[in-house]
Design a protein around this motif. Structure first.
Motif, PDB file in Angstrom:
ATOM      1  N   GLN A  96     -35.073  38.552  17.715  1.00  0.00           N
ATOM      2  CA  GLN A  96     -34.159  39.650  18.389  1.00  0.00           C
ATOM      3  C   GLN A  96     -33.892  40.853  17.335  1.00  0.00           C
ATOM      4  O   GLN A  96     -32.916  41.474  17.808  1.00  0.00           O
ATOM      5  CB  GLN A  96     -32.879  38.873  18.609  1.00  0.00           C
ATOM      6  N   GLY A  97     -34.442  40.784  16.357  1.00  0.00           N
ATOM      7  CA  GLY A  97     -34.262  42.157  15.353  1.00  0.00           C
ATOM      8  C   GLY A  97     -33.857  42.024  14.160  1.00  0.00           C
ATOM      9  O   GLY A  97     -33.471  43.027  13.680  1.00  0.00           O
ATOM     10  N   GLU A  98     -33.088  40.848  14.069  1.00  0.00           N
ATOM     11  CA  GLU A  98     -32.433  40.594  12.674  1.00  0.00           C
ATOM     12  C   GLU A  98     -33.207  40.294  11.349  1.00  0.00           C
ATOM     13  O   GLU A  98     -34.275  39.703  11.528  1.00  0.00           O
ATOM     14  CB  GLU A  98     -31.203  39.446  12.869  1.00  0.00           C
ATOM     15  N   SER A  99     -32.842  40.882  10.143  1.00  0.00           N
ATOM     16  CA  SER A  99     -33.628  40.490   8.853  1.00  0.00           C
ATOM     17  C   SER A  99     -33.292  39.213   8.846  1.00  0.00           C
ATOM     18  O   SER A  99     -32.350  38.207   9.181  1.00  0.00           O
ATOM     19  CB  SER A  99     -32.886  41.446   7.946  1.00  0.00           C
ATOM     20  N   GLN A 100     -34.016  38.453   7.844  1.00  0.00           N
ATOM     21  CA  GLN A 100     -33.665  37.032   7.486  1.00  0.00           C
ATOM     22  C   GLN A 100     -32.467  36.678   6.979  1.00  0.00           C
ATOM     23  O   GLN A 100     -31.696  35.699   7.309  1.00  0.00           O
ATOM     24  CB  GLN A 100     -34.919  36.684   6.446  1.00  0.00           C
ATOM     25  N   LYS A 101     -31.891  37.974   5.868  1.00  0.00           N
ATOM     26  CA  LYS A 101     -30.638  37.621   5.496  1.00  0.00           C
ATOM     27  C   LYS A 101     -29.492  37.719   6.418  1.00  0.00           C
ATOM     28  O   LYS A 101     -28.551  36.682   6.616  1.00  0.00           O
ATOM     29  CB  LYS A 101     -30.536  38.617   4.384  1.00  0.00           C
TER      30      LYS A 101
END
Lengths: 287, 295
Positions: A96-101
Motif C-alpha cells: 500500500q506504499g509504506e516504507s519497511q520502517k
C-alpha cells in the motif's frame, strides 16, 4: 511439469463472523502505487450494511454480558494473533506504499494499542463510575453501560492502525460495531478480519465493510438500529451529513478530525467513554 | 375411503420453490405486497402464560398496528387459546377483526372426540369466528384415515357457522406424500382452510410443504369448484419470506387467493417486521425494532 501458479487471496467483507462477497456483486479494482499488483475489492452496498447491522445487533447481548475480564482476555488475544501475522501485514502495508520502517512501526503500534485497551477493559468501569451526593436517603450512583450497535467510518489515511484505534475502544466498552474500512488502503482491513476471526471474538461483534464512503455514509448515519456513529475525517460536508442524519434517532455522533493515530495520543480511556452511556441508580438506604 | 396416494417429487418441489423464491419484488409491488401481508395476518398468542390483559393488549395492536403511519390495514384475525376467546371478542368489538381459537386439545390433539367436540362448542359459544383444530397425527400415521376424516367432519358440524381451519402439523407427518394426502382428507371432510402447523413443533411451515398444500388446494378446486383457504404458520417472522410465499400463492392458485378470505399467515412477530419494511420503503431509512410496539 508446468509452472506452479500462486494462489491469491480474494478480499471479501466480514459480516457476522463470515466472509461473504458483497450482495451487490460489485467490485472496485485496486492497484498499488507502484502499479505492480491489482486486487478486486468488494464495493459494499447499503444492503451489506443492513445485514451487518442485523449481525451486530444479534451479537450485542452476548458480547455486552461477557465479563469485563473475559473481554480483556479476548482483546489481548487479538493482539497475540496480530503479532503472529506480522509478516503478512508487513507485505500488505508495503504494497500500500509504506516504507519497511513505517510498516513495522504501524504494526507495533497496532499491537500495543490492542494490549492497551485489553488492559482498560476491566478498569474503565471503576474510573468512570461515581457516587453522587444527594440530599435524600438514597445511595445514588452512576456507572457506564455500552451504547449498543456503533457504526464507524475508519480513518482514510492509515489502513491498520486507524482501524484498530477505532474498533478497539468501541468493543472494549461492550458495544458491537460495523466499520467501513479505508477506501484507498483496504487490504489490511480485511486481513485484520482474519485476525479477529481467530481470536475468540464472537461473530457479529466486529463487522468490516469495504466500499465507497460517499455511497455508504448516509446509511451509516441514518440507520435507526445504530446507537452511535464514529466518524474519522475532516470533510465538513460529510460531518454535516453525519450529524444531521444521526439526529433521526438521536444517535451519538463522535467525530475524530486531524488525529495522528500513530502517536500515543491516539489512545486514551475517554475514547472508550465516547461510546458508553451513563446509568444512574437511586437506591433507598437508612429506612 | 379411497386411499390413493399422490407421489410427491421432493426434489422437484424444492426446485420449484427455489425458482419461485428467486423472484424479486420491488418498489410499488413490494409496498402492495407488504400491505396485503398485514391484512392477512392471524396475530397469534398461544402461550400457557397468556392472560386476558395480554390478549387485550394484542387486540389493541391488531387494530392499531402502527398509528404513526396512517392508512394501514388491520390484521385479519387474532388467534388465541379457548379461555381467551371472550376477552378477545370484547376487545375487538366493532373493529371487524375476527377471533380465531385453537381447539381440539391443541397442540397435540391427544384426547377423546367427545372432549374435542365439547371444546369446539365452547369456543363457538364464546364467539369464536374461526376454529383452528389439529388432526390426530398418531391415527393418521397408523393408517386410520377414516377416523381422521370422520373427526374433522364432526368438528366441522360442531363449528356451525364458524370457519374451520384444519392444522395438519406437517412437521410430524414425515413425508410430502403424507402432507398431500392429509390435505385431501381435510378438504373432503369439510375444512374451510388447511393450515401447516401449530407452531409448537419444528419444523413448522417449510416452503416445500406449503407448495404441496397449495397444489392440493388447486387440484381440489379443479375437481370440485370449491375454494379452500391456506394458512402457513410457525417460523414466518420476516417480511421477505412472507412476500415469497405470496409469490408462491399467486403462481400456484392465482390472483383469487390473494385475499384474507383465502390466505392467512399465522404469526406473532411477522407484523412488526412488515411494518418496519413499510416504514423503510417510505422513509428510505432502515428501521429498528425499538420503535415498534412489542405486542
Amino acid at each position: 511439469m508446468s509452472k506452479r501458479e500462486n494462489i491469491k487471496k480474494t478480499y471479501k467483507l466480514y459480516i457476522g463472523g463470515k466472509f461473504p462477497r458483497t450482495e451487490s456483486g460489485r467490485y472496485v479494482k485496486w492497484i498499488d502505487p507502484k502499479n505492480s499488483t491489482a486486487v478486486n475489492i468488494c464495493r459494499g452496498s447499503r444492503k451489506d450494511f443492513r445485514n451487518a447491522v442485523v449481525s451486530a445487533r444479534s451479537a450485542f447481548s452476548g458480547w455486552c454480558s461477557k465479563t469485563a475480564y473475559n473481554r480483556s482476555q479476548i482483546l489481548y488475544r487479538i493482539g497475540e494473533m496480530l503479532e503472529g501475522r506480522r509478516s503478512q501485514f508487513m507485505d500488505e502495508l508495503m504494497l500500500q506504499g509504506e516504507s519497511q520502517k513505517a510498516a513495522e512501526n504501524e504494526i507495533n503500534q497496532s499491537i500495543d494499542r490492542l494490549i492497551y485497551y485489553a488492559g482498560w477493559a476491566d478498569k474503565y468501569q471503576q474510573v468512570f463510575s461515581r457516587v453522587n451526593p444527594v440530599a435524600l436517603s438514597y445511595f445514588n450512583f452512576s456507572y457506564p453501560e455500552p451504547t449498543g450497535v456503533v457504526s464507524a467510518i475508519a480513518p482514510e489515511e492509515t489502513s491498520l492502525i486507524g482501524l484498530v484505534s477505532i474498533v478497539a475502544p468501541i468493543i472494549t466498552g461492550g458495544n458491537t460495531v460495523v466499520v467501513l474500512a479505508s477506501e484507498t488502503k483496504p487490504l489490511c482491513s480485511i486481513t485484520f478480519a482474519e485476525v479477529l476471526h481467530t481470536s475468540d471474538v464472537p461473530g457479529g461483534v466486529v463487522n468490516i465493510l469495504t466500499g465507497y464512503r460517499s455511497e455508504l455514509l448516509e446509511h451509516f448515519s441514518s440507520h435507526m438500529d445504530v446507537n452511535a456513529i464514529v466518524y474519522c475525517g475532516s470533510n465538513k460536508d460529510e460531518i454535516k451529513i453525519v450529524q444531521e442524519k444521526a439526529a433521526l434517532n438521536v444517535k451519538r455522533p463522535i467525530v475524530y478530525s486531524d488525529e495522528n493515530w500513530l502517536d500515543n495520543k491516539g489512545q486514551d480511556p475517554y475514547r472508550i467513554l465516547n461510546t458508553l452511556e451513563t446509568k444512574t441508580t437511586w437506591h433507598p438506604v437508612g429506612i | 375411503m379411497e386411499t390413493f396416494l399422490h407421489r410427491i417429487d421432493e426434489v422437484g418441489a424444492q426446485e420449484r420453490v427455489a425458482r419461485l423464491f428467486s423472484r424479486s419484488i420491488k418498489k410499488e409491488s413490494k409496498i402492495n405486497a407488504l400491505r396485503t401481508i398485514l391484512s392477512m395476518i392471524d396475530l397469534t398468542t398461544l402461550e400457557g402464560k397468556d392472560s386476558p390483559g395480554k390478549v387485550k393488549q394484542l387486540c389493541y395492536k391488531a387494530a392499531h398496528l402502527h398509528d404513526q403511519f396512517p392508512h394501514l390495514p388491520t390484521v385479519a384475525a387474532i388467534c388465541v387459546y379457548p379461555t381467551m376467546v371472550s376477552a378477545a371478542k370484547t376487545a375487538l368489538e366493532g373493529t371487524g377483526i375476527k377471533v380465531a381459537s385453537v381447539a381440539t386439545a391443541f397442540p397435540s390433539g391427544m384426547t377423546s372426540l367427545e372432549f374435542k367436540l365439547e371444546e369446539v362448542r365452547m369456543v363457538v359459544d364464546a364467539g369464536a369466528d374461526e376454529v383452528d383444530m389439529v388432526i390426530s397425527r398418531g391415527k393418521f400415521l397408523r393408517g386410520e384415515y377414516q377416523y381422521v376424516s370422520d373427526e374433522i367432519a364432526r368438528v366441522k358440524e360442531a363449528c356451525g357457522k364458524s370457519h374451520l381451519k384444519v392444522i395438519l402439523e406437517t412437521g410430524e407427518l414425515v413425508t410430502l406424500d403424507n402432507v398431500r394426502f392429509a390435505s385431501e382428507i381435510a378438504m373432503e371432510a369439510g375444512a374451510d382452510f388447511i393450515k401447516t402447523s401449530t407452531g409448537k413443533v419444528t419444523p413448522a411451515a417449510t416452503p416445500p410443504v406449503v407448495l404441496v398444500m397449495l397444489e392440493a388446494i388447486r387440484d381440489y378446486y379443479k375437481q370440485t369448484g370449491k375454494k379452500i383457504g391456506m394458512k402457513p404458520a410457525g417460523g414466518i417472522s420476516k417480511a421477505k419470506l412472507a412476500v415469497q410465499y405470496l409469490v408462491m400463492v399467486r403462481e400456484t392458485l392465482g390472483q383469487d387467493w390473494l385475499t384474507a378470505d383465502l390466505f392467512r399467515f399465522g404469526a406473532s412477530s411477522l407484523a412488526n417486521d412488515v411494518l418496519m419494511q413499510i416504514v423503510k420503503q417510505s422513509t428510505g431509512v432502515y428501521q429498528s425494532a425499538n420503535y415498534f410496539s412489542i405486542d
